[in-house]
Design an enzyme around this catalytic site. Sequence first.
Site, mmCIF file in Angstrom:
data_model
loop_
_atom_site.group_PDB
_atom_site.id
_atom_site.type_symbol
_atom_site.label_atom_id
_atom_site.label_comp_id
_atom_site.label_asym_id
_atom_site.label_seq_id
_atom_site.Cartn_x
_atom_site.Cartn_y
_atom_site.Cartn_z
ATOM 1 N N HIS A 44 0.865 -1.185 0.000
ATOM 2 C CA HIS A 44 0.000 0.000 0.000
ATOM 3 C C HIS A 44 0.900 1.233 0.000
ATOM 4 O O HIS A 44 2.117 1.120 0.157
ATOM 5 C CB HIS A 44 -0.894 0.017 1.244
ATOM 6 C CG HIS A 44 -0.118 0.261 2.497
ATOM 7 N ND1 HIS A 44 0.575 -0.752 3.146
ATOM 8 C CD2 HIS A 44 0.132 1.395 3.202
ATOM 9 C CE1 HIS A 44 1.193 -0.249 4.191
ATOM 10 N NE2 HIS A 44 0.956 1.061 4.253
ATOM 11 N N HIS A 127 5.872 6.646 -0.570
ATOM 12 C CA HIS A 127 6.673 5.451 -0.799
ATOM 13 C C HIS A 127 5.844 4.199 -0.524
ATOM 14 O O HIS A 127 4.825 4.252 0.147
ATOM 15 C CB HIS A 127 7.917 5.454 0.100
ATOM 16 C CG HIS A 127 7.584 5.368 1.554
ATOM 17 N ND1 HIS A 127 7.205 6.465 2.301
ATOM 18 C CD2 HIS A 127 7.538 4.302 2.400
ATOM 19 C CE1 HIS A 127 6.961 6.081 3.541
ATOM 20 N NE2 HIS A 127 7.148 4.775 3.631
#
EC number: 3.1.4.58
Length: 179
Positions: A44, A127
């Site tokens: 995710h 990120h």
Amino acid sequence: MNSDLRCFFALTFAAEEKAQLRRERERLKTHATKGTFTHSDNFHLTLEFIGEVASEHLPTLKGLLHELECAPMTLHVDHLGHFHIKGRQLVWLGVTQQHDLMALQAALRMKLADTPFPPENRPYVPHITLGRHVMLDTRLSDIPMAPLTLVVHSVALMESKHVDNKLIYDVLEEIRLVD
């Protein structure tokens, strides 16, 4: 009795994107002497970490999710990076700075400022975590990485928990961006 949940807001990915991320994780593992690597189901991109939330406050966070203006989004991932946390290395795939992503994250932070859940007070670095506690046998900059394009599946309120010593991320509420 109310129980606390460890919550965060995130962008989620469908199976095809998770397969691309899995290939990058496996490439990283070939250069690692040790580490704990992200399970494919857990890939995710965190928008904002909330922390411990009493269950009675979940409706507030779910409502906030539905106040966001969410549109279909594609992310471009083009580099590896790392954070040092408590002397240990967290290795991630870096997302190219994209206006839609940054605008969504900024809007979320603004909405959180009006709740009992103040946003984190640090610059946002988008990120996707590949591994924690990673020790490499080569420099990170020497590990090849082909640019990826990832279609975002949903914007979600997630719960982080441990089940049988395994880290699990469950979707508590989501807004799907694609079918």
